[in-house]
Design a protein around this motif. Structure first.
Motif, PDB file in Angstrom:
ATOM      1  N   LYS A 159     -70.262   3.088   5.410  1.00 54.14           N
ATOM      2  CA  LYS A 159     -68.882   2.792   4.986  1.00 54.14           C
ATOM      3  C   LYS A 159     -68.537   1.329   5.256  1.00 54.14           C
ATOM      4  O   LYS A 159     -67.923   0.654   4.438  1.00 54.14           O
ATOM      5  CB  LYS A 159     -67.908   3.681   5.784  1.00 54.14           C
ATOM      6  CG  LYS A 159     -67.506   4.952   5.100  1.00 54.14           C
ATOM      7  CD  LYS A 159     -66.455   5.688   5.934  1.00 54.14           C
ATOM      8  CE  LYS A 159     -65.056   5.611   5.342  1.00 54.14           C
ATOM      9  NZ  LYS A 159     -64.950   6.109   3.984  1.00 54.14           N
ATOM     10  N   GLU A 160     -68.967   0.832   6.429  1.00 59.09           N
ATOM     11  CA  GLU A 160     -68.653  -0.551   6.836  1.00 59.09           C
ATOM     12  C   GLU A 160     -69.299  -1.556   5.877  1.00 59.09           C
ATOM     13  O   GLU A 160     -68.682  -2.546   5.495  1.00 59.09           O
ATOM     14  CB  GLU A 160     -69.155  -0.848   8.259  1.00 59.09           C
ATOM     15  CG  GLU A 160     -68.446  -0.102   9.378  1.00 59.09           C
ATOM     16  CD  GLU A 160     -68.802   1.379   9.435  1.00 59.09           C
ATOM     17  OE1 GLU A 160     -69.940   1.749   9.064  1.00 59.09           O
ATOM     18  OE2 GLU A 160     -67.938   2.179   9.834  1.00 59.09           O
ATOM     19  N   GLU A 163     -67.580  -1.447   2.571  1.00 61.26           N
ATOM     20  CA  GLU A 163     -66.299  -2.131   2.749  1.00 61.26           C
ATOM     21  C   GLU A 163     -66.507  -3.658   2.763  1.00 61.26           C
ATOM     22  O   GLU A 163     -65.806  -4.411   2.083  1.00 61.26           O
ATOM     23  CB  GLU A 163     -65.672  -1.644   4.073  1.00 61.26           C
ATOM     24  CG  GLU A 163     -64.353  -2.269   4.467  1.00 61.26           C
ATOM     25  CD  GLU A 163     -63.227  -1.965   3.490  1.00 61.26           C
ATOM     26  OE1 GLU A 163     -63.270  -0.900   2.846  1.00 61.26           O
ATOM     27  OE2 GLU A 163     -62.315  -2.824   3.370  1.00 61.26           O
ATOM     28  N   LYS A 166     -67.368  -5.057  -0.703  1.00 55.75           N
ATOM     29  CA  LYS A 166     -66.476  -4.798  -1.837  1.00 55.75           C
ATOM     30  C   LYS A 166     -65.849  -6.088  -2.383  1.00 55.75           C
ATOM     31  O   LYS A 166     -65.540  -6.182  -3.562  1.00 55.75           O
ATOM     32  CB  LYS A 166     -65.482  -3.730  -1.397  1.00 55.75           C
ATOM     33  CG  LYS A 166     -64.061  -3.949  -1.500  1.00 55.75           C
ATOM     34  CD  LYS A 166     -63.290  -2.756  -1.006  1.00 55.75           C
ATOM     35  CE  LYS A 166     -62.070  -3.309  -0.287  1.00 55.75           C
ATOM     36  NZ  LYS A 166     -61.249  -2.324   0.333  1.00 55.75           N
ATOM     37  N   GLU A 173     -64.018  -0.611  -4.418  1.00 60.53           N
ATOM     38  CA  GLU A 173     -65.050   0.112  -3.674  1.00 60.53           C
ATOM     39  C   GLU A 173     -65.936   0.970  -4.574  1.00 60.53           C
ATOM     40  O   GLU A 173     -67.119   1.170  -4.302  1.00 60.53           O
ATOM     41  CB  GLU A 173     -64.370   0.988  -2.616  1.00 60.53           C
ATOM     42  CG  GLU A 173     -65.230   1.269  -1.418  1.00 60.53           C
ATOM     43  CD  GLU A 173     -64.459   2.004  -0.348  1.00 60.53           C
ATOM     44  OE1 GLU A 173     -64.654   3.211  -0.235  1.00 60.53           O
ATOM     45  OE2 GLU A 173     -63.652   1.351   0.357  1.00 60.53           O
TER      46      GLU A 173
END
Ligand code: F6R
Length: 242
Positions: A159-160, A163, A166, A173
């Motif tokens: 996820k990081e 993120e 992006k 995203e």
């Protein structure tokens, strides 16, 4: 482990470029493992400058990049293939048939990774691997928890990382690739020399953790403490906590 302190980003880039340049002068047919990201861009710019002055020749060099997004065609302006051409290959004389980046357009992950390992093997292994470091200690796309014993493999991005990436995909995203092909920690550790560049205060915490903390898969870069020829070139801000 050798740590070289640089004043700032420019100084870090010059020092790293010097080490790469020495490698290529000592072995003109060297195999260079290369990285994308903001950390090595200045190193590439410095090498281009010396190439233009006639001080370095890449005509016999082979380059093997660390990683590539799965599912992006080479021509996509966010592919690592594109990045490397824009920031380095288009400006120097590395021969096109000696440039290797994992084939992100091959949907068959097992085949893409197997072929990449075969390319590294056929090249005789990597003489010098250039690396950046992620805020969580990732190297290549080897995120925390990655097994140390892997060769090239397909990873799900955290996820990081999605993120953080992006910003390169219109801040949307949903456009960020979810997977990548990356050299594994084993591949990186088998390089005969590893050179990491790190710049900026935001890297200080992870530099301390990775190189002055325990060696653990939770901090992938920490394994480099065990590499017989690992050089970290950091600027003052990145090295401020060590
Ligand atoms: C790049 C790569 C990544 C980056 C890392 C640091 O090919 O594999 O591991 O080295 O994310 O990125 P920057 O240099 O942009 O801080």
């Amino acid at each position: 482990m050798k740590i070289i302190r640089a004043k700032d980003y420019k100084d870090m880039s010059r020092k790293a470029a010097n080490i790469i340049s020495a490698q290529v002068i000592m072995k003109p047919y060297a195999v260079l493992g290369l990285a994308t990201g903001s950390s090595p861009v200045g190193t590439y710019a410095q090498l281009i400058d010396w190439y233009n002055k006639g001080d370095i020749d890449f005509s016999e060099v082979t380059t093997i990049n660390l990683d590539e997004y799965r599912g992006l065609p080479r021509e996509h302006d966010q592919s690592y293939w594109y990045f490397m051409h824009k920031n380095f290959f288009d400006s120097v004389n590395v021969q096109p048939d000696r440039i290797f980046v994992p084939d992100g357009s091959n949907p068959d992950a097992a085949e893409a990774c197997r072929e990449y390992d075969a390319i590294i093997q056929r090249a005789g292994g990597i003489d010098l691997q250039l690396l950046g470091i992620g805020h969580d200690g990732h190297i290549g796309f080897n995120e925390p928890g990655a097994a140390f014993e892997l060769g090239t493999h397909c990873v799900d991005l955290t996820k990081e990382t999605i993120e953080a990436n992006k910003r390169f995909f219109n801040n949307d995203e949903t456009l960020v690739p979810r997977q990548a092909y990356t050299m594994g920690i084993k591949t990186i550790m088998q390089a005969r020399k590893v050179l990491m560049v790190a710049s900026g205060a935001d890297k200080a915490q992870i530099i301390k953790k990775a190189f002055f903390g325990p060696v653990t898969p939770e901090v992938p870069a920490s394994i480099l403490q065990m590499h017989p020829d690992f050089i970290l070139v950091g600027d003052q801000d990145a090295l401020s906590l060590i």
